[in-house]
Design an enzyme around this catalytic site. Structure first.
Site, PDB file in Angstrom:
ATOM      1  N   GLU A  75       1.020  -1.273  -0.077  1.00 40.14           N
ATOM      2  CA  GLU A  75       0.476  -0.068   0.291  1.00 40.14           C
ATOM      3  C   GLU A  75       0.502   0.802  -0.496  1.00 40.14           C
ATOM      4  O   GLU A  75       1.424   2.171   1.362  1.00 40.14           O
ATOM      5  CB  GLU A  75      -0.901   0.612   0.982  1.00 40.14           C
ATOM      6  CG  GLU A  75      -1.376  -1.013   1.438  1.00 40.14           C
ATOM      7  CD  GLU A  75      -3.063  -0.614   1.978  1.00 40.14           C
ATOM      8  OE1 GLU A  75      -3.919  -0.590   1.721  1.00 40.14           O
ATOM      9  OE2 GLU A  75      -3.137  -0.210   3.061  1.00 40.14           O
TER      10      GLU A  75
ATOM     11  N   GLY B  13      -6.641   6.445   0.511  1.00 43.10           N
ATOM     12  CA  GLY B  13      -6.872   7.828   1.052  1.00 43.10           C
ATOM     13  C   GLY B  13      -8.076   8.887   0.271  1.00 43.10           C
ATOM     14  O   GLY B  13      -8.232   9.715   0.132  1.00 43.10           O
TER      15      GLY B  13
ATOM     16  N   SER C 291      -6.237   3.048  -2.731  1.00 38.62           N
ATOM     17  CA  SER C 291      -7.841   3.637  -4.155  1.00 38.62           C
ATOM     18  C   SER C 291      -8.012   2.980  -4.633  1.00 38.62           C
ATOM     19  O   SER C 291      -8.656   3.393  -6.179  1.00 38.62           O
ATOM     20  CB  SER C 291      -7.460   5.278  -3.911  1.00 38.62           C
ATOM     21  OG  SER C 291      -6.493   6.235  -3.073  1.00 38.62           O
TER      22      SER C 291
HETATM   23  P1  PGA Z   1      -8.394   3.452   0.689  1.00 44.37           P
HETATM   24  O1  PGA Z   1      -7.918   2.375   1.732  1.00 44.37           O
HETATM   25  O2  PGA Z   1      -8.742   2.420  -0.184  1.00 44.37           O
HETATM   26  O3  PGA Z   1      -9.897   4.218   0.960  1.00 44.37           O
HETATM   27  O4  PGA Z   1      -7.296   4.118  -0.141  1.00 44.37           O
HETATM   28  C1  PGA Z   1      -7.116   1.410   1.717  1.00 44.37           C
HETATM   29  C2  PGA Z   1      -6.226   0.821   2.872  1.00 44.37           C
HETATM   30  O5  PGA Z   1      -5.832   2.171   3.497  1.00 44.37           O
HETATM   31  O6  PGA Z   1      -6.165  -0.272   3.228  1.00 44.37           O
END
Ligand code: PGA
Length: 255
Positions: free
Chosen positions: A170, A176, A216
């Site tokens: 990630e 986010g 995301s």
């Molecule tokens: P997101 O979060 O899909 O809202 O970017 C992913 C995560 O933090 O595991």
């Protein structure tokens, strides 16, 4: 994905969202939408939502996970939750080392490793998160950092135990933010994690480890991301709070 070699896992990470009552409603809505999935479907939910989530998910193909676990079995750790407590509730997976925990709650590579070992010891499947910040990427440290974080997280994990480990790449800058890594960047990042595992456990073992992409990932980009050979599913934040969107991602990983 390479489903011949490894399992595809789509996991929702609800973060600090949904009360137990709201969790029941959302899982009820999701159940029929993901019933035909040809991948593992997991929802990692806040601790207090776990009993309700397990009750509603019973008899369906949805597995329930937690979002963190303490590294000690018991003791004077006010406010913490031990792996056995989760196991007894019927939890199967647990997110470990999410960047939000590294950023806001003092999580280090060492505590990530200890939590991973504690989870495995209790029979839970850790979803171990690694990822570089934008600054680290711009400095050219992505490969070094991902390999280091992956190896640190898996220190003292046996090859046998590794069968229960999911790694989630990630990139911190993509979480986010609405900024998704390109499918190529995701594939490359996941590839670095796999290479790190290969350096310790050998290529044959590394080829069997499920490595998710997260950051995301949504109903629109999931198809392209999971089409990459090293992307074995996803860890989904925001889009896992919407039944329809989450089910579209599950469908993408079911192809
Ligand atoms: P997101 O979060 O899909 O809202 O970017 C992913 C995560 O933090 O595991």
């Amino acid at each position: 994905m390479n489903k011949a070699l490894r399992k595809a896992v789509i996991a929702g990470n609800w973060k600090m969202n949904k009360t137990p009552a709201e969790a029941k409603v959302l899982i009820e809505e999701m159940k029929p939408l993901v019933a035909d999935a040809d991948c593992e479907v997991v929802l990692c939910v806040p601790f207090v939502d776990i009993p309700a989530a397990i009750e509603v998910a019973k008899g369906s193909n949805i597995k329930i996970g937690a979002e963190n676990v303490h590294f000690k079995a018991s003791g004077a750790y006010t406010g913490e939750i031990a792996a056995d407590m989760l196991k007894e509730l019927g939890v199967e997976y647990v997110v470990i080392g999410h960047s939000e925990r590294r950023q806001y709650f003092g999580e280090t590579d060492q505590t990530v490793n200890l939590r991973t070992l504690a989870a495995l010891g209790a029979g839970l499947k850790p979803i171990v998160c690694v990822g570089e910040t934008l600054e680290q990427r711009e400095l050219g440290y992505t490969e070094t950092l991902l390999k280091f974080q992956t190896k640190m997280a898996l220190t003292n994990v046996t090859a046998e135990q590794l069968k229960d480990v999911v790694v989630a790449y990630e990139p911190v800058w993509a979480i986010g933010t609405g900024v998704t890594a390109t499918a190529e960047q995701a594939d490359e990042g996941n590839g670095y994690c796999r290479a790190a595992i290969a350096e310790v456990y050998g290529t044959d073992v590394a080829e069997t480890v499920t490595i998710q992409y997260g950051g995301s990932m949504n109903a629109k980009n999931a198809d392209e991301l999971v089409s990459k050979v090293n992307v074995d599913g996803g860890l989904i934040g925001g889009a896992s709070l919407k039944a329809e969107d989450f089910s579209i991602i599950v469908k993408a990983a079911s192809k």
